[in-house]
Motif scaffolding. Structure first.
Motif, PDB file in Angstrom:
ATOM      1  N   ASP A 103       1.045  -1.419   0.240  1.00  0.00           N
ATOM      2  CA  ASP A 103       0.401  -0.364   0.066  1.00  0.00           C
ATOM      3  C   ASP A 103       0.725   1.577   0.289  1.00  0.00           C
ATOM      4  N   ILE A 104       2.324   1.519   1.099  1.00  0.00           N
ATOM      5  CA  ILE A 104       2.453   2.537   0.331  1.00  0.00           C
ATOM      6  C   ILE A 104       3.307   2.450  -0.756  1.00  0.00           C
ATOM      7  N   LYS A 105       3.540   1.419  -1.345  1.00  0.00           N
ATOM      8  CA  LYS A 105       4.657   1.438  -2.697  1.00  0.00           C
ATOM      9  C   LYS A 105       3.651   2.164  -3.534  1.00  0.00           C
ATOM     10  N   GLN A 106       2.410   1.715  -3.395  1.00  0.00           N
ATOM     11  CA  GLN A 106       0.890   2.719  -4.882  1.00  0.00           C
ATOM     12  C   GLN A 106       1.188   3.674  -4.102  1.00  0.00           C
ATOM     13  N   ASP A 107       0.947   4.213  -3.361  1.00  0.00           N
ATOM     14  CA  ASP A 107       1.608   5.463  -3.036  1.00  0.00           C
ATOM     15  C   ASP A 107       1.956   6.115  -4.154  1.00  0.00           C
ATOM     16  N   PHE A 108       3.441   6.279  -3.459  1.00  0.00           N
ATOM     17  CA  PHE A 108       4.969   6.520  -4.276  1.00  0.00           C
ATOM     18  C   PHE A 108       4.575   6.103  -5.670  1.00  0.00           C
ATOM     19  N   LEU A 109       3.723   4.765  -6.167  1.00  0.00           N
ATOM     20  CA  LEU A 109       4.072   4.680  -7.754  1.00  0.00           C
ATOM     21  C   LEU A 109       2.476   5.615  -8.365  1.00  0.00           C
ATOM     22  N   LYS A 110       1.830   5.910  -7.389  1.00  0.00           N
ATOM     23  CA  LYS A 110       0.943   6.928  -8.190  1.00  0.00           C
ATOM     24  C   LYS A 110       0.786   8.426  -8.872  1.00  0.00           C
ATOM     25  N   VAL A 111       1.939   8.670  -7.666  1.00  0.00           N
ATOM     26  CA  VAL A 111       3.079   9.982  -8.712  1.00  0.00           C
ATOM     27  C   VAL A 111       4.117   9.349  -9.444  1.00  0.00           C
ATOM     28  N   MET A 112       4.876   8.248  -9.067  1.00  0.00           N
ATOM     29  CA  MET A 112       6.071   7.882 -10.381  1.00  0.00           C
ATOM     30  C   MET A 112       5.896   7.872 -11.566  1.00  0.00           C
ATOM     31  N   THR A 113       4.610   6.549 -11.883  1.00  0.00           N
ATOM     32  CA  THR A 113       4.205   6.816 -12.795  1.00  0.00           C
ATOM     33  C   THR A 113       2.618   6.712 -13.530  1.00  0.00           C
ATOM     34  N   GLY A 114       1.956   6.728 -12.200  1.00  0.00           N
ATOM     35  CA  GLY A 114       0.430   7.346 -12.434  1.00  0.00           C
ATOM     36  C   GLY A 114      -0.696   6.133 -12.415  1.00  0.00           C
ATOM     37  N   GLN A 115      -0.068   4.812 -12.364  1.00  0.00           N
ATOM     38  CA  GLN A 115      -0.681   3.982 -11.657  1.00  0.00           C
ATOM     39  C   GLN A 115      -1.097   3.714 -10.968  1.00  0.00           C
ATOM     40  N   GLN A 116      -2.505   3.914 -10.664  1.00  0.00           N
ATOM     41  CA  GLN A 116      -3.917   4.065 -10.327  1.00  0.00           C
ATOM     42  C   GLN A 116      -3.790   3.238  -8.726  1.00  0.00           C
ATOM     43  N   GLN A 117      -3.989   1.729  -8.507  1.00  0.00           N
ATOM     44  CA  GLN A 117      -3.959   0.855  -7.213  1.00  0.00           C
ATOM     45  C   GLN A 117      -2.658  -0.529  -8.016  1.00  0.00           C
TER      46      GLN A 117
END
Length: 837
Positions: free
Chosen positions: A476-490
């Motif tokens: 979940d922590i990584k997902q918040d990070f990836l949302k900004v870095m790559t745009g991945q939503q979930q």
């Protein structure tokens, strides 16, 4: 040099990977990928459109003569073959005279068959109609007749792919990417658990799903390595165990490494020893921090392996220095990075019942980020690292003491090497240093940094590398990070990550079960035949060019003919005994935790790499998992590799027409062959040695053409951004793309010359097979990315964005303009063309 785009480095198995290993865990289908839950986020179904060919009324007369049973059975059979009932009826029991008349009627009444302005339909040979010209005057007009149409399952399947992808309302000479991919891109939105989606990602998702099914089978194999592959997958999927363990395994790691000052009230700096810290991080967890160490072929004597020391990678991955240095553009990304680090540290503090104040922790985190920004300043940009001769500096271990004296180098090497190889490392041991000035500068940075901060940074890199093996809170922590870095939503369902882990840990074992279930030997044989034709095609391009002298041409052709072919899978995957020998010394038990399996695997892999120092360099080693959807060229091996994973629809099938196969996988084969002659591959000879085999005049002419490619692609702006493609960074891949398509088209033309024209695709018979060739090539790159991911690709990836892998190549090909009859200086037929090969 992989064909497809690489994943971000921060999702790899190890933070810093030896370049020869090529075994990575990536996200969202950007090379061997993973992510997880039983709910498969499937792409849109690949349903067949109405591909129906109706020459005339004779079809219905035939149907009336069928029995009731036949009328029931025939549609069912044809449904499973995806063929039209009417198509088969015309082919069977139709008299030539009646057929000719009906074809004439069909051309008058069938308002659904339209020829675009670029159509070049085949005309039936006149002798077939000669006997009717005197008997039936109406036929003397000799109207153009429908071209022959292929009705095999392979042709229908290929046509289905294209009909579901093409936007035929667009002029192909204006925007061929939209023409070939417009419908596909419109109907395939990016799934929320991915940052981009295209036909390449679609194929990777298919392989993941297939691996998942195979790995979940409750079956004990005669191969111990295959059993270990299944145990690894099941351990990764054991969320109950992960939830029970929580961060316990990581705290054991931190204790082994001497505690993380970031979390401690009173960290004891008297125990600090940089050499010991770097040894433990590398030996037990595969993490390189201030420099990278790997073992590979000596670039100037590829009969042997040797040690290499290179500059470090940053925590955000290879090529990410701009994120740290361009505060204006990437402040949000660095903010996300800070939050990512902070949340992980906070979670560890809570789990460990630690009492350090949040204020002090945040202050340390800011120091870690600031330190890494300083490290980014001295890292050499990837587009400045394309001269391999500059990167080859043969030294001895003793020389490292003057460059980076803070490390006790002999102790370092002896400590990370297997016990039986410690004697190999002493002051006179040979080593290749890639970036000498970098080592001097990183030494100065370390010297000016306090022990606590150095420890914090090294431990952060170890923590970052290992939290992926913990419970889902870290996902979940990584997902918040990836949302900004790559745009991945979930986050992706867990099974996706876990299905790819065996391909990382036991690549040949995972590949063996995939090949056994999903790969046909006939496809391998067809791919081998195509390679022969593509290699001959490259040789023809070399012979015909006017900028190389004869002697250099001769050497170039000799190099192409010397390339080693790795197709589908290595033979060892068919022999369980030999397969298990590949993993001798690695023991994975069903009871092992996921964290422990990954730690054990890293230690085993590193030991295996060190053993290569006492062995010759194996140029024939097939070290890629057959389940990978990608293709590779190794300049040191002078070898091209096409795993079974990429030899599948929609890119390739033994049942597809040659126009389709040559346009897709043929261009991939040509791409990898051309890598041997791009700006980097051209620096190596046929034996894989770093050696200039060019005459001065030919090399100067090559350089002029290379610079044209750099300038051309450097002027492309990525859609929806203000970023331009880095023409210098991407030049090798762009040269390979351009040469690959040209070679494939020439090979296809030669095939037609020798074997005759193929029937056309059903539903697309208005397009010539040469036109379909280019549609097939473009179809390989259908898809799109989130804006953040597109920006990341421009910064870090040696591959151009997909749209320019189509438009850039075709705008340089006069053959494309001729086939589609593009007006001079139209968007995809500019007057100025860049031609290398």
């Amino acid at each position: 040099m992989p064909f497809g785009n690489d994943p971000p480095d921060y999702v790899h198995l190890r933070s810093n990977e030896s370049q020869m290993q090529l075994i990575t865990i990536s996200e969202n289908g950007d090379t061997p990928t993973p992510s997880g839950s039983p709910c498969f986020n499937a792409p849109a179904r690949d349903e067949a459109p109405a591909v129906i060919f109706m020459p005339g009324k004779g079809t219905f007369r035939w149907w009336k003569t069928r029995t009731t049973m036949e009328k029931c059975l025939i549609p069912v059979i044809l449904f499973f073959l995806i063929l039209s009932v009417i198509l088969l009826a015309v082919i069977i029991n139709t008299d030539k005279r009646i057929e000719a008349k009906m074809v004439d009627k069909a051309t008058e009444t069938d308002t659904d068959t339209r020829s675009p302005p670029h159509e070049d339909p085949r005309v039936r040979p006149p002798d077939l109609d000669a006997e009717f010209t005197t008997v039936t005057p109406v036929l003397t007009t000799e109207k153009p007749q429908e071209p022959e149409v292929c009705t095999s399952p392979g042709c229908v399947r290929a046509a289905t792919h294209f009909l579901n992808a093409m936007n035929m309302t667009v002029d192909p000479c204006e925007d061929f990417f939209e023409f070939a991919c417009g419908l596909w891109n419109e109907q395939h939105p990016i799934p929320d658990d991915m940052f981009g989606y295209g036909t390449f990602a679609y194929a990777r998702e298919q392989v993941r799903q297939q691996l998942r099914v195979l790995l979940e089978q409750e079956h004990t194999s005669d191969s111990e390595s295959i059993n270990m592959a299944r145990s690894t997958y099941k351990s990764c999927m054991n969320k109950t165990q992960l939830d029970e363990l929580k961060t316990e395994p990581l705290f054991e790691t931190l204790t082994e490494l001497g505690e993380w000052p970031l979390l401690q009230e009173n960290w004891d700096e008297t125990k600090f020893n940089l050499t010991h810290l770097l040894v433990d991080s590398r030996r037990d967890y595969g993490v390189d921090v201030f420099f990278q160490l790997y073992i590979y072929a000596d670039s100037k004597n590829t009969s042997r392996n040797t040690l290499f020391i290179d500059q470090a990678n940053l925590a955000l991955g290879r090529g990410t220095r701009d994120y740290y240095l361009n505060v204006t553009l990437f402040s949000s990304h660095m903010t996300a990075y800070r939050k990512y680090l902070r949340k992980i540290a906070q979670l560890l503090k809570t789990d460990g019942n630690l009492t350090r104040s949040e204020k002090d922790m945040n202050a340390d985190i800011e120091k870690i980020i600031d330190f890494e920004i300083e490290l980014a300043k001295i890292i050499v940009a990837e587009d400045e690292r394309r001269n391999n001769t500059r990167l080859y500096n043969k030294k001895e271990i003793a020389d490292l003491y003057s460059l980076l004296p803070q490390v006790e180098w002999v102790t370092f090497f002896q400590s990370i090497a297997p016990a039986d190889l410690k004697h190999l490392f002493h002051n006179q041991t040979e080593i290749i240093i890639c970036e000498i000035e970098y080592l001097r500068q990183v030494s100065a940075l370390i010297a000016s940094t306090d022990k606590g901060l150095l420890t914090n940074y090294v431990l952060w890199r170890v923590v970052q590398s290992n939290v992926r093996y913990l419970d889902e809170r870290f996902d979940d922590i990584k997902q918040d990070f990836l949302k900004v870095m790559t745009g991945q939503q979930q986050s992706a369902p867990r099974w996706k990550d876990c299905a790819q882990v065996p391909s990382t840990v036991l690549p040949l074992a995972a590949g063996a079960i995939y090949v056994q279930a999903h790969f046909q030997e006939s496809d391998r044989e067809e791919a081998i035949r195509m390679i022969v034709h593509l290699r001959n095609s490259f040789a023809d391009l070399v012979r015909k060019n006017d900028w190389m002298d004869d002697e250099t041409k001769k050497v170039a052709i000799e190099k192409a003919n010397s390339m080693i072919n790795n197709i589908g899978y290595p033979d060892v995957t068919n022999d369980w005994k030999q397969l298990d020998q590949q993993y001798q010394g690695l023991e994975i038990q069903e009871s092992d935790t996921y964290y422990y399996i990954m730690k054990k695997s890293v230690v085993w892999m590193q030991s295996r790499e060190f053993q290569k120092l006492i062995k010759p360099f194996d140029k024939h080693e097939f070290d890629i998992s057959p389940a990978v959807v990608n293709a590779f060229y190794s300049p040191e091996k002078n070898a091209i590799t096409f795993p079974a994973g990429i030899l599948q629809p929609p890119f390739f099938s033994g049942t597809f027409p040659k126009a389709v196969n040559y346009g897709a996988i043929g261009a991939v084969i040509g791409h990898e062959i051309t890598h041997g002659f791009d700006d980097q591959g051209s620096q190596y000879d046929k034996d894989g040695n770093l050696h200039n085999w060019w005459s001065e005049s030919s090399l100067n002419a090559f350089d002029t053409r290379r610079r044209c490619i750099v300038e051309q692609y450097g002027n492309y702006t990525v859609p929806k951004t203000t970023f331009r493609v880095n023409g210098k960074l991407t030049q090798g891949e762009n040269i390979a793309d351009n040469g690959g398509v040209k070679e494939a088209f020439q090979a296809y033309q030669k095939y037609v010359l020798e074997n005759g024209e193929e029937p056309r695709l059903p539903g697309l018979q208005q397009y010539t097979n040469e036109q379909i060739f280019f549609v097939s090539y473009a179809h390989f790159w259908c898809g799109k990315k989130k804006e953040a991911a597109a920006m990341q690709q421009v910064l870090t990836d040696e591959h151009s964005p997909e749209v320019f892998r189509v438009i850039g190549v075709l705008s340089n090909m006069q053959a494309f303009a001729d086939v589609y009859k593009c007006a001079r200086n139209s968007p995809v037929n500019p007057d100025h063309k860049c031609i290398v090969w």
